[in-house]
Design a protein around this motif. Structure first.
Motif, PDB file in Angstrom:
ATOM      1  N   LEU A  91     -29.386  -2.137  30.972  1.00 51.30           N
ATOM      2  CA  LEU A  91     -28.113  -1.100  30.469  1.00 51.30           C
ATOM      3  C   LEU A  91     -28.259  -0.142  31.018  1.00 51.30           C
ATOM      4  N   LYS A  92     -28.859   0.686  31.635  1.00 52.13           N
ATOM      5  CA  LYS A  92     -28.616   1.821  32.270  1.00 52.13           C
ATOM      6  C   LYS A  92     -28.185   1.796  33.603  1.00 52.13           C
ATOM      7  N   ASN A  93     -28.518   0.120  34.506  1.00 49.80           N
ATOM      8  CA  ASN A  93     -27.954   0.307  35.356  1.00 49.80           C
ATOM      9  C   ASN A  93     -26.854   0.316  35.486  1.00 49.80           C
ATOM     10  N   PHE A  94     -25.779  -0.870  34.211  1.00 50.85           N
ATOM     11  CA  PHE A  94     -24.828  -1.308  33.583  1.00 50.85           C
ATOM     12  C   PHE A  94     -23.814   0.340  33.698  1.00 50.85           C
ATOM     13  N   TYR A  95     -24.209   1.158  32.825  1.00 51.73           N
ATOM     14  CA  TYR A  95     -23.492   2.821  32.807  1.00 51.73           C
ATOM     15  C   TYR A  95     -23.621   3.830  34.167  1.00 51.73           C
ATOM     16  N   ASN A  96     -24.810   3.236  34.820  1.00 53.79           N
ATOM     17  CA  ASN A  96     -24.899   4.097  36.523  1.00 53.79           C
ATOM     18  C   ASN A  96     -23.921   3.358  37.538  1.00 53.79           C
ATOM     19  N   ASP A 119     -17.383   3.717  37.138  1.00 57.19           N
ATOM     20  CA  ASP A 119     -16.464   4.816  38.282  1.00 57.19           C
ATOM     21  C   ASP A 119     -15.805   4.795  37.645  1.00 57.19           C
ATOM     22  N   PHE A 120     -15.262   5.580  36.241  1.00 59.07           N
ATOM     23  CA  PHE A 120     -14.445   5.628  35.455  1.00 59.07           C
ATOM     24  C   PHE A 120     -15.250   6.292  34.603  1.00 59.07           C
ATOM     25  N   GLU A 121     -13.731   7.542  33.770  1.00 55.94           N
ATOM     26  CA  GLU A 121     -14.277   7.528  32.259  1.00 55.94           C
ATOM     27  C   GLU A 121     -13.671   6.641  31.173  1.00 55.94           C
ATOM     28  N   PHE A 122     -15.550   6.664  30.175  1.00 59.53           N
ATOM     29  CA  PHE A 122     -15.505   6.088  29.229  1.00 59.53           C
ATOM     30  C   PHE A 122     -15.440   6.706  27.634  1.00 59.53           C
ATOM     31  N   TRP A 123     -15.517   6.088  27.105  1.00 61.27           N
ATOM     32  CA  TRP A 123     -15.766   6.605  25.428  1.00 61.27           C
ATOM     33  C   TRP A 123     -16.433   5.685  24.523  1.00 61.27           C
ATOM     34  N   LEU A 124     -17.624   6.356  24.445  1.00 62.26           N
ATOM     35  CA  LEU A 124     -18.734   5.174  23.701  1.00 62.26           C
ATOM     36  C   LEU A 124     -18.417   5.058  21.826  1.00 62.26           C
ATOM     37  N   ILE A 164     -16.766  -0.167  23.489  1.00 67.24           N
ATOM     38  CA  ILE A 164     -16.629   1.063  24.893  1.00 67.24           C
ATOM     39  C   ILE A 164     -15.559   1.147  25.249  1.00 67.24           C
ATOM     40  N   LEU A 165     -14.154   1.991  25.132  1.00 62.01           N
ATOM     41  CA  LEU A 165     -12.607   2.380  25.479  1.00 62.01           C
ATOM     42  C   LEU A 165     -12.858   3.086  27.157  1.00 62.01           C
ATOM     43  N   PHE A 166     -11.800   3.052  27.568  1.00 65.23           N
ATOM     44  CA  PHE A 166     -11.252   3.543  28.335  1.00 65.23           C
ATOM     45  C   PHE A 166      -9.676   3.897  28.757  1.00 65.23           C
ATOM     46  N   ARG A 194     -11.466  -4.227  34.287  1.00 60.27           N
ATOM     47  CA  ARG A 194     -12.613  -3.559  33.743  1.00 60.27           C
ATOM     48  C   ARG A 194     -13.231  -4.559  32.587  1.00 60.27           C
ATOM     49  N   ILE A 195     -12.795  -4.353  31.928  1.00 57.04           N
ATOM     50  CA  ILE A 195     -12.626  -5.538  30.722  1.00 57.04           C
ATOM     51  C   ILE A 195     -13.755  -6.208  30.971  1.00 57.04           C
ATOM     52  N   ARG A 196     -13.166  -7.370  31.582  1.00 58.61           N
ATOM     53  CA  ARG A 196     -14.012  -8.078  32.877  1.00 58.61           C
ATOM     54  C   ARG A 196     -14.984  -7.850  33.218  1.00 58.61           C
ATOM     55  N   MET A 197     -15.255  -7.151  34.115  1.00 57.11           N
ATOM     56  CA  MET A 197     -16.655  -6.446  34.260  1.00 57.11           C
ATOM     57  C   MET A 197     -17.183  -5.952  33.891  1.00 57.11           C
TER      58      MET A 197
END
Length: 181
Positions: free
Chosen positions: A56-61, A64-69, A123-125, A136-139
């Motif tokens: 999860l840490k690697n995923f969040y890192n 490279d765009f703004e997102f909201w949890l 997770i929204l963007f 981004r959704i697929r990623m």
């Protein structure tokens, strides 16, 4: 002449509408994202927990765009389950089985009285380009799968729940539209 200030939330929100799993804003931005199926990792062994947290840490890192949890509570509808319990109770062959089913009926009634909710994670963007949003959704779905989590694209109902949580403190409004006088 003084500008009339509206008392309706809809008049100050920059939202045109919700369709196709996206919130369309007045600035032509589109807000979408993924819904993550909850998973209790703390029932797993310590090594598995650590691997999931590192993933999860690697995923969040890598984002490279703004997102909201976003965490949202959704009311649980167990009316179908209650109806099935009632049918089972009516057809129970003996008193012992009826007693067990009645315990489940009482427990279901307790859940309804206490307004039990499911907690959902998103997770929204946003972006103006729908192709970028779909990429981004697929990623995100693939990245979360690598972490051992299931995710899917948000739908219109999910987005409405998120907005209701934000605007109404989680209260579901079903009283219809209020027309200005």
């Amino acid at each position: 002449m003084a500008k009339k200030v509206s008392g309706y939330t809809e008049d100050w929100l920059p939202i045109k509408g919700i369709q196709n799993g996206m919130i369309y804003t007045t600035s032509n931005q589109k807000v979408t994202g993924v819904k993550i199926t909850p998973r209790n990792i703390f029932i797993l062994d310590a090594n598995t927990q650590d691997n999931i947290l590192i993933s999860l840490k690697n995923f969040y890192n890598m984002l490279d765009f703004e997102f909201w949890l976003v965490v949202a509570d959704r009311p649980v509808d167990i009316s179908v389950y209650q109806a099935e319990l009632q049918l089972l109770y009516n057809d129970a062959p003996n008193a012992a089985i009826r007693k067990l089913i009645m315990q489940d009926i009482r427990k279901a009634n307790m859940f309804i009285k206490n307004n039990v909710v499911d907690t959902e994670y998103y997770i929204l963007f946003k972006d103006k380009n729908p192709d970028i949003l779909e990429k981004r959704i697929r990623m995100m779905i693939n990245g979360l799968a690598d972490c051992g989590l299931n995710a899917s694209k948000v739908n219109n109902a999910d987005l409405r729940v998120i907005l209701e949580n934000f605007l109404n403190g989680g209260q579901n409004t079903e009283f219809g539209m209020v027309m200005p006088v």
